[in-house]
Design a protein around this motif. Structure first.
Motif, PDB file in Angstrom:
ATOM      1  N   THR A  56       0.843  -1.193   0.000  1.00 25.11           N
ATOM      2  CA  THR A  56       0.000   0.000   0.000  1.00 25.11           C
ATOM      3  C   THR A  56       0.879   1.243   0.000  1.00 25.11           C
ATOM      4  O   THR A  56       2.062   1.194   0.367  1.00 25.11           O
ATOM      5  CB  THR A  56      -0.921   0.041   1.236  1.00 25.11           C
ATOM      6  N   LEU A  57       0.290   2.339  -0.394  1.00 27.50           N
ATOM      7  CA  LEU A  57       0.997   3.612  -0.377  1.00 27.50           C
ATOM      8  C   LEU A  57       1.437   3.954   1.044  1.00 27.50           C
ATOM      9  O   LEU A  57       2.527   4.468   1.262  1.00 27.50           O
ATOM     10  CB  LEU A  57       0.095   4.704  -0.947  1.00 27.50           C
ATOM     11  N   GLY A  58       0.602   3.612   2.025  1.00 23.86           N
ATOM     12  CA  GLY A  58       0.934   3.871   3.423  1.00 23.86           C
ATOM     13  C   GLY A  58       2.185   3.128   3.870  1.00 23.86           C
ATOM     14  O   GLY A  58       3.019   3.683   4.588  1.00 23.86           O
ATOM     15  N   LYS A  59       2.327   1.867   3.447  1.00 21.23           N
ATOM     16  CA  LYS A  59       3.521   1.097   3.834  1.00 21.23           C
ATOM     17  C   LYS A  59       4.773   1.691   3.199  1.00 21.23           C
ATOM     18  O   LYS A  59       5.818   1.782   3.844  1.00 21.23           O
ATOM     19  CB  LYS A  59       3.361  -0.364   3.430  1.00 21.23           C
ATOM     20  N   LEU A  60       4.676   2.084   1.938  1.00 16.34           N
ATOM     21  CA  LEU A  60       5.830   2.717   1.292  1.00 16.34           C
ATOM     22  C   LEU A  60       6.188   4.018   2.005  1.00 16.34           C
ATOM     23  O   LEU A  60       7.362   4.282   2.261  1.00 16.34           O
ATOM     24  CB  LEU A  60       5.522   3.011  -0.179  1.00 16.34           C
ATOM     25  N   PHE A  61       5.181   4.802   2.324  1.00 11.19           N
ATOM     26  CA  PHE A  61       5.391   6.083   2.989  1.00 11.19           C
ATOM     27  C   PHE A  61       6.045   5.886   4.347  1.00 11.19           C
ATOM     28  O   PHE A  61       7.017   6.573   4.695  1.00 11.19           O
ATOM     29  CB  PHE A  61       4.043   6.801   3.136  1.00 11.19           C
ATOM     30  N   ASP A  62       5.520   4.942   5.141  1.00  9.03           N
ATOM     31  CA  ASP A  62       6.074   4.687   6.478  1.00  9.03           C
ATOM     32  C   ASP A  62       7.515   4.186   6.402  1.00  9.03           C
ATOM     33  O   ASP A  62       8.360   4.590   7.192  1.00  9.03           O
ATOM     34  CB  ASP A  62       5.199   3.690   7.237  1.00  9.03           C
ATOM     35  N   LYS A  63       7.798   3.305   5.443  1.00 10.92           N
ATOM     36  CA  LYS A  63       9.173   2.810   5.263  1.00 10.92           C
ATOM     37  C   LYS A  63      10.116   3.960   4.911  1.00 10.92           C
ATOM     38  O   LYS A  63      11.247   4.022   5.393  1.00 10.92           O
ATOM     39  CB  LYS A  63       9.232   1.740   4.171  1.00 10.92           C
ATOM     40  N   PRO A 100      -6.279   9.938   3.197  1.00 12.80           N
ATOM     41  CA  PRO A 100      -7.342   9.120   2.591  1.00 12.80           C
ATOM     42  C   PRO A 100      -6.831   8.121   1.551  1.00 12.80           C
ATOM     43  O   PRO A 100      -7.532   7.171   1.205  1.00 12.80           O
ATOM     44  CB  PRO A 100      -8.256  10.152   1.919  1.00 12.80           C
ATOM     45  N   TYR A 101      -5.618   8.312   1.058  1.00 14.70           N
ATOM     46  CA  TYR A 101      -5.086   7.462  -0.008  1.00 14.70           C
ATOM     47  C   TYR A 101      -4.109   6.396   0.498  1.00 14.70           C
ATOM     48  O   TYR A 101      -3.613   5.590  -0.272  1.00 14.70           O
ATOM     49  CB  TYR A 101      -4.376   8.324  -1.059  1.00 14.70           C
ATOM     50  N   MET A 102      -3.811   6.403   1.790  1.00 13.52           N
ATOM     51  CA  MET A 102      -2.783   5.517   2.329  1.00 13.52           C
ATOM     52  C   MET A 102      -3.124   4.027   2.252  1.00 13.52           C
ATOM     53  O   MET A 102      -2.222   3.200   2.248  1.00 13.52           O
ATOM     54  CB  MET A 102      -2.466   5.890   3.785  1.00 13.52           C
ATOM     55  N   THR A 103      -4.382   3.671   2.178  1.00 15.01           N
ATOM     56  CA  THR A 103      -4.750   2.253   2.112  1.00 15.01           C
ATOM     57  C   THR A 103      -4.806   1.724   0.682  1.00 15.01           C
ATOM     58  O   THR A 103      -4.989   0.525   0.479  1.00 15.01           O
ATOM     59  CB  THR A 103      -6.118   2.016   2.786  1.00 15.01           C
ATOM     60  N   LEU A 104      -4.630   2.608  -0.289  1.00 15.91           N
ATOM     61  CA  LEU A 104      -4.678   2.172  -1.687  1.00 15.91           C
ATOM     62  C   LEU A 104      -3.399   1.418  -2.043  1.00 15.91           C
ATOM     63  O   LEU A 104      -2.314   1.746  -1.575  1.00 15.91           O
ATOM     64  CB  LEU A 104      -4.850   3.384  -2.603  1.00 15.91           C
ATOM     65  N   GLN A 105      -3.536   0.411  -2.887  1.00 20.18           N
ATOM     66  CA  GLN A 105      -2.393  -0.405  -3.275  1.00 20.18           C
ATOM     67  C   GLN A 105      -1.608   0.276  -4.395  1.00 20.18           C
ATOM     68  O   GLN A 105      -2.187   0.736  -5.379  1.00 20.18           O
ATOM     69  CB  GLN A 105      -2.856  -1.784  -3.720  1.00 20.18           C
ATOM     70  N   TYR A 106      -0.303   0.315  -4.217  1.00 23.30           N
ATOM     71  CA  TYR A 106       0.558   0.990  -5.188  1.00 23.30           C
ATOM     72  C   TYR A 106       0.400   0.379  -6.580  1.00 23.30           C
ATOM     73  O   TYR A 106       0.380   1.089  -7.580  1.00 23.30           O
ATOM     74  CB  TYR A 106       2.029   0.921  -4.745  1.00 23.30           C
ATOM     75  N   GLN A 107       0.278  -0.930  -6.658  1.00 20.37           N
ATOM     76  CA  GLN A 107       0.207  -1.612  -7.944  1.00 20.37           C
ATOM     77  C   GLN A 107      -0.994  -1.163  -8.773  1.00 20.37           C
ATOM     78  O   GLN A 107      -1.001  -1.326  -9.985  1.00 20.37           O
ATOM     79  CB  GLN A 107       0.140  -3.141  -7.756  1.00 20.37           C
TER      80      GLN A 107
END
Length: 193
Positions: free
Chosen positions: A55-62, A90-97
């Motif tokens: 998810t965008l959130g995981k990339l952001f947190d990393k 609002p977009y953090m749960t969206l999948q990057y792919q």
């Protein structure tokens, strides 16, 4: 990065392939009788990706964790967190792919329309940093953000006071804020802004 390790079993020494996924979790795979057999399958695990979608959130947190680890300025890390909290949450749960170039562009236009062009530009710069870093670290296989266009910002207009406006400003300051008059007079007289 994958490697081959020895493992003691009830049937003697076997070889296993160990690798880490993009989140840093270590895994092992296979039991091989010889190191040569394990070496033949090593390529399969060199770029092993996790089964779950990123998810965008995981990339952001990393990325923020990496900034902290590399001692980036505290204000920079705080700025990234503010961008996340106020505009990108609002977009953090969206999948990057699931994002392509037009999806990114639409997201930025939505932020521009909802907040401001400056907010959208801050999001653009932050997302570009996060996704370029994720591509460099091989957390993602394709950088879909590369061809996204920056949000256009309005040209800043500087409206200078004419002499009559300056005199009115100084007179009002002298009347209503006498303790600030000398400072304002100095600023105007020396060209300071």
């Amino acid at each position: 990065m994958a490697g081959i390790s020895k493992k003691k079993t009830g049937k003697g020494i076997k070889y296993v392939i160990t690798y880490r996924d993009v989140f840093g979790k270590q895994h092992t795979s296979g039991l091989y009788d010889t190191k040569a057999q394990a070496r033949k399958d090593l390529y399969k695990y060199e770029r092993k990706r996790p089964k779950e979608k990123i998810t965008l959130g995981k990339l952001f947190d990393k990325y923020i964790q990496e900034c902290i680890k590399r001692n980036r300025a505290k204000r920079t890390v705080a700025y990234y967190n503010e961008i996340k909290k106020y505009y990108l949450e609002p977009y953090m749960t969206l999948q990057y792919q699931n994002f392509n170039r037009s999806d990114w562009q639409e997201l930025l236009y939505e932020i521009r329309d909802k907040h401001s062009p400056n907010a959208a530009d801050g999001c653009f710069r932050t997302l570009r940093a996060v996704i370029n870093w994720a591509e460099y670290e091989e957390l993602i296989t394709e950088n879909t953000f590369k061809k996204v266009k920056r949000i256009e910002l309005a040209d800043k207009e500087y409206n200078h006071f004419d002499i009559d406006e300056i005199i009115k400003l100084l007179n009002n300051c002298k009347l209503y804020f006498p303790d600030k008059y000398v400072m304002l007079f100095t600023f105007i007289g020396t060209g300071m802004r």
